[in-house]
Design a protein around this motif. Structure first.
Motif, PDB file in Angstrom:
ATOM      1  N   VAL A  29    -107.630   2.600  52.851  1.00  0.00           N
ATOM      2  CA  VAL A  29    -107.432   1.035  52.668  1.00  0.00           C
ATOM      3  C   VAL A  29    -108.240   0.087  53.157  1.00  0.00           C
ATOM      4  CG1 VAL A  29    -105.353  -0.586  52.324  1.00  0.00           C
ATOM      5  CG2 VAL A  29    -104.977   1.658  51.950  1.00  0.00           C
ATOM      6  N   LEU A  30    -108.547  -0.304  54.384  1.00  0.00           N
ATOM      7  CA  LEU A  30    -109.270  -0.983  55.057  1.00  0.00           C
ATOM      8  C   LEU A  30    -110.561  -0.626  54.580  1.00  0.00           C
ATOM      9  CD1 LEU A  30    -107.691  -0.554  58.708  1.00  0.00           C
ATOM     10  CD2 LEU A  30    -107.150  -2.301  57.126  1.00  0.00           C
ATOM     11  N   LEU A  31    -111.269   0.097  54.582  1.00  0.00           N
ATOM     12  CA  LEU A  31    -112.557   0.463  54.118  1.00  0.00           C
ATOM     13  C   LEU A  31    -112.601  -0.276  52.620  1.00  0.00           C
ATOM     14  CD1 LEU A  31    -115.398   1.117  54.350  1.00  0.00           C
ATOM     15  CD2 LEU A  31    -114.783   3.380  53.670  1.00  0.00           C
ATOM     16  N   ILE A  32    -111.896   0.206  51.576  1.00  0.00           N
ATOM     17  CA  ILE A  32    -112.017  -0.178  50.244  1.00  0.00           C
ATOM     18  C   ILE A  32    -111.851  -1.807  50.089  1.00  0.00           C
ATOM     19  CG2 ILE A  32    -111.061   0.063  48.071  1.00  0.00           C
ATOM     20  CD1 ILE A  32    -110.688   2.957  48.631  1.00  0.00           C
ATOM     21  N   ALA A  33    -110.782  -2.146  50.867  1.00  0.00           N
ATOM     22  CA  ALA A  33    -110.479  -3.626  50.778  1.00  0.00           C
ATOM     23  C   ALA A  33    -111.644  -4.289  51.333  1.00  0.00           C
ATOM     24  CB  ALA A  33    -109.299  -3.878  51.692  1.00  0.00           C
ATOM     25  N   SER A  34    -112.366  -3.882  52.369  1.00  0.00           N
ATOM     26  CA  SER A  34    -113.507  -4.683  52.944  1.00  0.00           C
ATOM     27  C   SER A  34    -114.598  -4.696  51.992  1.00  0.00           C
ATOM     28  CB  SER A  34    -113.893  -3.948  54.348  1.00  0.00           C
ATOM     29  OG  SER A  34    -115.150  -4.394  54.723  1.00  0.00           O
ATOM     30  N   GLU A  35    -114.641  -3.601  51.246  1.00  0.00           N
ATOM     31  CA  GLU A  35    -115.947  -3.317  50.381  1.00  0.00           C
ATOM     32  C   GLU A  35    -115.802  -4.090  48.849  1.00  0.00           C
ATOM     33  OE1 GLU A  35    -119.129  -2.244  50.982  1.00  0.00           O
ATOM     34  OE2 GLU A  35    -118.270  -2.050  52.910  1.00  0.00           O
ATOM     35  N   THR A  36    -114.304  -4.095  48.571  1.00  0.00           N
ATOM     36  CA  THR A  36    -114.257  -4.627  47.240  1.00  0.00           C
ATOM     37  C   THR A  36    -113.148  -5.617  47.191  1.00  0.00           C
ATOM     38  OG1 THR A  36    -112.035  -3.138  46.852  1.00  0.00           O
ATOM     39  CG2 THR A  36    -114.388  -2.061  46.544  1.00  0.00           C
ATOM     40  N   GLY A  37    -112.589  -6.169  48.241  1.00  0.00           N
ATOM     41  CA  GLY A  37    -111.587  -7.099  48.232  1.00  0.00           C
ATOM     42  C   GLY A  37    -110.274  -6.591  47.595  1.00  0.00           C
ATOM     43  N   SER A  38    -110.021  -5.492  47.406  1.00  0.00           N
ATOM     44  CA  SER A  38    -108.866  -4.998  46.488  1.00  0.00           C
ATOM     45  C   SER A  38    -108.097  -4.362  47.240  1.00  0.00           C
ATOM     46  CB  SER A  38    -109.042  -4.492  44.975  1.00  0.00           C
ATOM     47  OG  SER A  38    -108.094  -3.820  44.623  1.00  0.00           O
ATOM     48  N   TYR A  39    -106.816  -4.670  47.876  1.00  0.00           N
ATOM     49  CA  TYR A  39    -106.057  -3.756  48.550  1.00  0.00           C
ATOM     50  C   TYR A  39    -105.105  -2.978  47.611  1.00  0.00           C
ATOM     51  CZ  TYR A  39    -106.504  -6.023  53.097  1.00  0.00           C
ATOM     52  OH  TYR A  39    -106.910  -6.418  54.173  1.00  0.00           O
ATOM     53  N   GLY A  40    -105.002  -3.332  46.474  1.00  0.00           N
ATOM     54  CA  GLY A  40    -104.336  -2.314  45.371  1.00  0.00           C
ATOM     55  C   GLY A  40    -105.158  -1.231  45.123  1.00  0.00           C
ATOM     56  N   LEU A  41    -106.331  -1.335  44.998  1.00  0.00           N
ATOM     57  CA  LEU A  41    -107.207  -0.337  44.743  1.00  0.00           C
ATOM     58  C   LEU A  41    -107.340   0.796  45.795  1.00  0.00           C
ATOM     59  CD1 LEU A  41    -109.566   1.506  42.968  1.00  0.00           C
ATOM     60  CD2 LEU A  41    -111.265   0.056  44.048  1.00  0.00           C
ATOM     61  N   GLY A  42    -107.388   0.014  47.157  1.00  0.00           N
ATOM     62  CA  GLY A  42    -107.024   1.009  48.377  1.00  0.00           C
ATOM     63  C   GLY A  42    -105.982   1.634  48.516  1.00  0.00           C
ATOM     64  N   GLY A  43    -104.646   0.895  48.072  1.00  0.00           N
ATOM     65  CA  GLY A  43    -103.503   1.755  48.330  1.00  0.00           C
ATOM     66  C   GLY A  43    -103.416   2.869  47.081  1.00  0.00           C
ATOM     67  N   ALA A  44    -104.085   2.585  45.873  1.00  0.00           N
ATOM     68  CA  ALA A  44    -103.941   3.710  44.979  1.00  0.00           C
ATOM     69  C   ALA A  44    -104.730   4.761  45.372  1.00  0.00           C
ATOM     70  CB  ALA A  44    -104.477   3.213  43.830  1.00  0.00           C
ATOM     71  N   VAL A  45    -105.909   4.715  45.980  1.00  0.00           N
ATOM     72  CA  VAL A  45    -106.596   5.827  46.345  1.00  0.00           C
ATOM     73  C   VAL A  45    -106.138   6.434  47.522  1.00  0.00           C
ATOM     74  CG1 VAL A  45    -108.825   6.324  47.343  1.00  0.00           C
ATOM     75  CG2 VAL A  45    -108.990   4.633  45.676  1.00  0.00           C
ATOM     76  N   ALA A  46    -105.501   5.762  48.534  1.00  0.00           N
ATOM     77  CA  ALA A  46    -104.841   6.308  49.695  1.00  0.00           C
ATOM     78  C   ALA A  46    -103.703   7.179  49.069  1.00  0.00           C
ATOM     79  CB  ALA A  46    -104.392   5.320  50.647  1.00  0.00           C
ATOM     80  N   ALA A  47    -102.831   6.703  48.261  1.00  0.00           N
ATOM     81  CA  ALA A  47    -101.778   7.338  47.709  1.00  0.00           C
ATOM     82  C   ALA A  47    -102.330   8.802  46.890  1.00  0.00           C
ATOM     83  CB  ALA A  47    -101.169   6.716  46.479  1.00  0.00           C
ATOM     84  N   ALA A  48    -103.391   8.610  46.276  1.00  0.00           N
ATOM     85  CA  ALA A  48    -104.083   9.898  45.709  1.00  0.00           C
ATOM     86  C   ALA A  48    -104.207  10.828  46.542  1.00  0.00           C
ATOM     87  CB  ALA A  48    -105.448   9.499  44.893  1.00  0.00           C
ATOM     88  N   GLY A  49    -104.899  10.574  47.753  1.00  0.00           N
ATOM     89  CA  GLY A  49    -105.134  11.361  48.718  1.00  0.00           C
ATOM     90  C   GLY A  49    -103.764  12.136  49.408  1.00  0.00           C
ATOM     91  N   ALA A  50    -102.934  11.138  49.492  1.00  0.00           N
ATOM     92  CA  ALA A  50    -101.640  11.548  50.267  1.00  0.00           C
ATOM     93  C   ALA A  50    -100.725  12.579  49.135  1.00  0.00           C
ATOM     94  CB  ALA A  50    -100.576  10.577  50.404  1.00  0.00           C
ATOM     95  N   VAL A  51    -100.846  12.539  47.963  1.00  0.00           N
ATOM     96  CA  VAL A  51    -100.332  13.398  46.910  1.00  0.00           C
ATOM     97  C   VAL A  51    -100.864  14.607  47.070  1.00  0.00           C
ATOM     98  CG1 VAL A  51    -100.059  13.888  44.478  1.00  0.00           C
ATOM     99  CG2 VAL A  51     -99.399  11.733  45.538  1.00  0.00           C
ATOM    100  N   THR A  52    -102.489  14.869  46.975  1.00  0.00           N
ATOM    101  CA  THR A  52    -102.910  16.103  46.977  1.00  0.00           C
ATOM    102  C   THR A  52    -102.832  16.772  48.274  1.00  0.00           C
ATOM    103  OG1 THR A  52    -105.099  14.839  47.932  1.00  0.00           O
ATOM    104  CG2 THR A  52    -104.759  15.139  45.560  1.00  0.00           C
ATOM    105  N   THR A  53    -102.644  16.024  49.459  1.00  0.00           N
ATOM    106  CA  THR A  53    -102.479  16.683  50.640  1.00  0.00           C
ATOM    107  C   THR A  53    -100.739  17.547  50.880  1.00  0.00           C
ATOM    108  OG1 THR A  53    -103.436  14.928  51.851  1.00  0.00           O
ATOM    109  CG2 THR A  53    -101.960  16.475  53.204  1.00  0.00           C
ATOM    110  N   ALA A  54    -100.007  16.481  50.006  1.00  0.00           N
ATOM    111  CA  ALA A  54     -98.541  17.353  49.932  1.00  0.00           C
ATOM    112  C   ALA A  54     -98.432  18.589  49.173  1.00  0.00           C
ATOM    113  CB  ALA A  54     -97.742  16.208  49.378  1.00  0.00           C
ATOM    114  N   LEU A  55     -99.528  18.677  47.823  1.00  0.00           N
ATOM    115  CA  LEU A  55     -99.447  19.495  46.964  1.00  0.00           C
ATOM    116  C   LEU A  55    -100.355  20.839  47.387  1.00  0.00           C
ATOM    117  CD1 LEU A  55     -99.988  17.470  43.653  1.00  0.00           C
ATOM    118  CD2 LEU A  55     -97.950  18.562  44.681  1.00  0.00           C
ATOM    119  N   ALA A  56    -101.486  20.461  48.095  1.00  0.00           N
ATOM    120  CA  ALA A  56    -102.255  21.515  48.693  1.00  0.00           C
ATOM    121  C   ALA A  56    -101.643  22.426  49.685  1.00  0.00           C
ATOM    122  CB  ALA A  56    -103.571  21.148  48.760  1.00  0.00           C
ATOM    123  N   GLY A  57    -100.955  21.468  50.319  1.00  0.00           N
ATOM    124  CA  GLY A  57    -100.280  22.152  51.818  1.00  0.00           C
ATOM    125  C   GLY A  57     -99.871  23.493  51.956  1.00  0.00           C
TER     126      GLY A  57
END
Length: 425
Positions: free
Chosen positions: A57-85
């Motif tokens: 989130v912090l990296l994407i927000a720094s590069e794009t200025g969008s916390y929304g995009l950062g949160g969505a990308v982080a959520a995608a990673g969290a979901v795949t972590t849960a499903l692949a576990g």
């Protein structure tokens, strides 16, 4: 006649130290052969679990200025972590942890490097989601694997519940230290520093953990590969409900407490409220692991869930931020015991050939609960206010307590797996 001398030699500090060592169950657990190096490297390997999402989130927000995009990308990673576990866990049960960890780490490093390039190189946004999802799916599941190692090392011993309690306390500590570390690195140095550190710690910690051959349980082979899934055990499905409820509570409280502090005019204290929850959970987890319980484990789980439900009710009614802090600590004190009891029960009721898969299913339920609870709480905050959002936590725990109370028969520990009557019940 000279009176007989009694054995009353002076007590030295060394004697007191020996008594403390014997009486401290956590020190007894850590004295298990080869356990201390395993615990240390596992801490390194699991620390990134609390760093990768926030770092993204912090990296994407720094590069794009969008916390929304950062949160969505982080959520995608969290979901795949849960499903692949559970998939990774089943493979580890079948082929052995080391043989699975090595290729998983390779995929994780490659996808992590690709993700950094994608962000810095302004690649198409869909590539961010794909690479974040791949990195999330391949983040080394050290937290589940070390619990399996403890069950292998201490199976049949009354020290096993203490070891699992210790792991829950370490998890809490990870989620206190990790966010602070990644935020500091990302905001005081280069924007990529936090995420690069998280990827490095995950890879190094997992490789060092894989190298701990003396504590690795033998693979289950054919039975683990082709036998029934751990989810075929009805009791595990009940424990997944508990995991989802605890995750919902954590996700809800994190959102609701930040919003509550903001509404109260003390937004700077939101971190204190979040830390209070973790401190209460850590403290109770440490104490829970030192008690020699007489009450059956399944009854303890039901009792602590009822207690957690009751302890979340005051959060709905308090409007002063300073008064909220001690009540948040109290609510947190029932979180870690709930997880400790769930993991201990899973170890006792699930076939041993699929125990890693069982632990990762609970972790998956926990992660999905965090996502769902946080999402619902955010909507409630926007619509009604922060105090009302705490109701999501209360209802989640009440539902889990009801399920556990109704399904006590499914959580009965087979007599051959129980160390003491308090486990079987």
């Amino acid at each position: 006649m000279t009176p007989r001398r009694l054995a009353c030699r002076p007590i030295h500090s060394a004697d007191l130290g020996a008594v403390a060592l014997v009486s401290n169950p956590y020190l007894q657990v850590l004295r298990t052969p080869s356990a201390l190096p395993m615990v240390l490297v596992a801490f390194i390997g699991r620390l990134p679990l609390s760093m990768v999402g926030l770092g993204s989130v912090l990296l994407i927000a720094s590069e794009t200025g969008s916390y929304g995009l950062g949160g969505a990308v982080a959520a995608a990673g969290a979901v795949t972590t849960a499903l692949a576990g559970p998939v990774v866990g089943r493979l580890a049960d079948a082929f052995g942890q080391r043989r699975v960890l090595l290729p998983v780490v390779a995929v994780f490093v490659a996808s992590g490097v690709g993700f950094l390039w994608a962000v810095k190189g302004d690649w198409p946004r869909w590539t961010l989601f794909v690479l974040a999802g791949l990195a999330g799916a391949s983040i080394p599941p050290v937290a589940s694997m070390i619990r399996v190692r403890w069950t292998y090392l201490l199976r049949g011993s009354n020290r096993l519940p203490t070891a699992l309690a210790m792991e829950s306390v370490v998890d809490e500590f990870v989620f206190i230290v990790g966010p602070v570390l990644v935020t500091f690195l990302s905001t005081t140095g280069h924007a990529t520093s936090g995420l690069v550190t998280a990827f490095t710690l995950a890879a190094v910690g997992a490789l060092l953990f894989a190298a701990q051959a003396r504590t690795e349980p033998p693979p289950g082979g054919f039975e683990s590969r082709n036998g029934p899934s751990a989810m075929r055990t009805p009791g595990l499905r009940v424990l997944c409900v508990v995991g989802a409820a605890i995750g919902s509570i954590l996700g809800t409280l994190e959102i609701a407490m930040v919003a509550f502090a903001d509404e109260a005019g003390h937004k700077s204290l939101s971190g204190v409220l979040v830390a209070g929850l973790a401190v209460g959970s850590m403290a109770s987890g440490i104490g829970w692991g030192t008690v020699h319980w007489q009450l059956p484990l399944r009854h303890r789980l039901a009792g602590i869930l009822v207690a957690l439900t009751v302890l979340t009710v005051p959060l709905l009614l308090i409007h002063d931020v300073w008064l909220m802090i001690p009540f948040v600590v109290l609510a947190g004190s029932a979180v870690s015991p709930s997880l400790i009891s769930s993991f201990t029960l899973a170890e006792l009721i699930v076939p041993r050939a699929v125990i890693t898969e069982a632990f990762t299913w609970i972790g998956t339920a926990l992660g999905l609960g965090v996502a769902v609870g946080g999402s619902i709480a955010g909507k409630v905050v926007d619509a009604v206010g922060a105090n009302a959002a705490f109701l999501v936590a209360t209802l989640s725990t009440a539902a889990a307590a009801f399920v556990v109370l109704v399904c006590q028969r499914l959580l009965r520990v087979p007599a051959e797996h129980a160390v003491t009557p308090a486990l079987a019940g």
